[in-house]
Design an enzyme around this catalytic site. Sequence first.
Site, mmCIF file in Angstrom:
data_model
loop_
_atom_site.group_PDB
_atom_site.id
_atom_site.type_symbol
_atom_site.label_atom_id
_atom_site.label_comp_id
_atom_site.label_asym_id
_atom_site.label_seq_id
_atom_site.Cartn_x
_atom_site.Cartn_y
_atom_site.Cartn_z
ATOM 1 N N LYS A 38 0.743 -1.158 0.117
ATOM 2 C CA LYS A 38 0.122 -0.175 -0.076
ATOM 3 C C LYS A 38 0.810 1.166 -0.058
ATOM 4 O O LYS A 38 0.527 2.405 -0.535
ATOM 5 C CB LYS A 38 -0.850 -0.241 1.232
ATOM 6 C CG LYS A 38 -2.122 -0.915 1.042
ATOM 7 C CD LYS A 38 -3.216 -0.746 2.127
ATOM 8 C CE LYS A 38 -4.376 -1.529 2.030
ATOM 9 N NZ LYS A 38 -5.309 -1.358 2.771
ATOM 10 N N ASP A 81 -10.212 3.064 1.448
ATOM 11 C CA ASP A 81 -10.534 2.372 2.676
ATOM 12 C C ASP A 81 -11.340 3.572 3.612
ATOM 13 O O ASP A 81 -12.014 3.179 4.450
ATOM 14 C CB ASP A 81 -9.122 1.925 3.364
ATOM 15 C CG ASP A 81 -8.553 0.959 3.030
ATOM 16 O OD1 ASP A 81 -9.384 -0.099 2.365
ATOM 17 O OD2 ASP A 81 -7.444 0.750 2.923
#
Length: 275
Positions: free
Chosen positions: A52, A93
Amino acid sequence: DGYSDKFEADRSTVGFDGRYEAVDVEPEALGAWVEKVRRAETLGFNVTIPHKETITRHLDRVEGDGQLTGAVNAVIVESDARGQVHLTGTNTDTLGFRRLLSEEEGCSLEDQRVLLLGAGGAARAVALVALQDGARELWVVNRHVERADRLIADLQQVRQGTATEAVAWHENRLEALLGSATVVINATPIGLASTEMPVDPSPVQASALVVDLIYNPLKTALLRAAAERGLTVLGGLGMLVHQAAAAFERWTEAEAPIGVMRSAAEAALKERTQR
Ligand code: NAP
């Protein structure tokens, strides 16, 4: 992650034929893999542990919450008028977590006293939401406290009224903080495919909400123990579905079939537990 292999959708569901598949990529092979998918027929891809943060060096730009959190979980592949392909990283997210709270519990972190366990990629998304949505307090508890310090420092620019503090996991204060929090969120993998609990929820007040970002199992040992005490609990599946829906909408500019996505996620999890 090697469990779910492929999800195919047809025109009747999403208006076009598409394929979404899981691919294992070693850290040293990430750059080469990204160049392989830098093609006009790719709409985009998701990124998960451990890529990420490192993915950003292979992208052309990072937008919105991806830039604020320093963590990218979705990449959009677009081509310009000259046919040149551009890769943009973003973070969905944050939206996934916000929608988990609003759609499944009708609440937000506004004015809440938030105890966040963990300071990794997922915790960064939760912390950003806490600051953007006006939590009253945010305690970030982490094993390596300097990572929690860094998280708070990196998000300083979005902090408005929220009081923030990094707390070392084994400080004696943890029990007292659990008792002060109105929302407790597990953003560590403790409890993932196991019966371990990151903390004992006994000191948490009866009116508090306990959230576990883990979705395998759907109800972790932490959530089961909290529910037994009568606390309100939320697992991570809704966040998974909503972050995926937000990425889908960014890729396709079409409305995400949330019900279909949730059923696919539930079926994949069921298959996984039966293996
Ligand atoms: P990550 O970046 O690797 O961060 C992991 C965090 O957990 C770090 O703060 C780490 O602490 C802590 N940790 C790990 N093992 C620990 C242990 N044994 N004791 C104490 N602390 C420990 O991972 P992530 O991407 O943030 O993911 C964290 C969890 O969230 C995973 O379970 C993942 O499945 C879940 N998640 C769910 C969603 C969803 O959509 N529901 C989305 C993203 C992530 P140190 O810094 O001290 O190592």
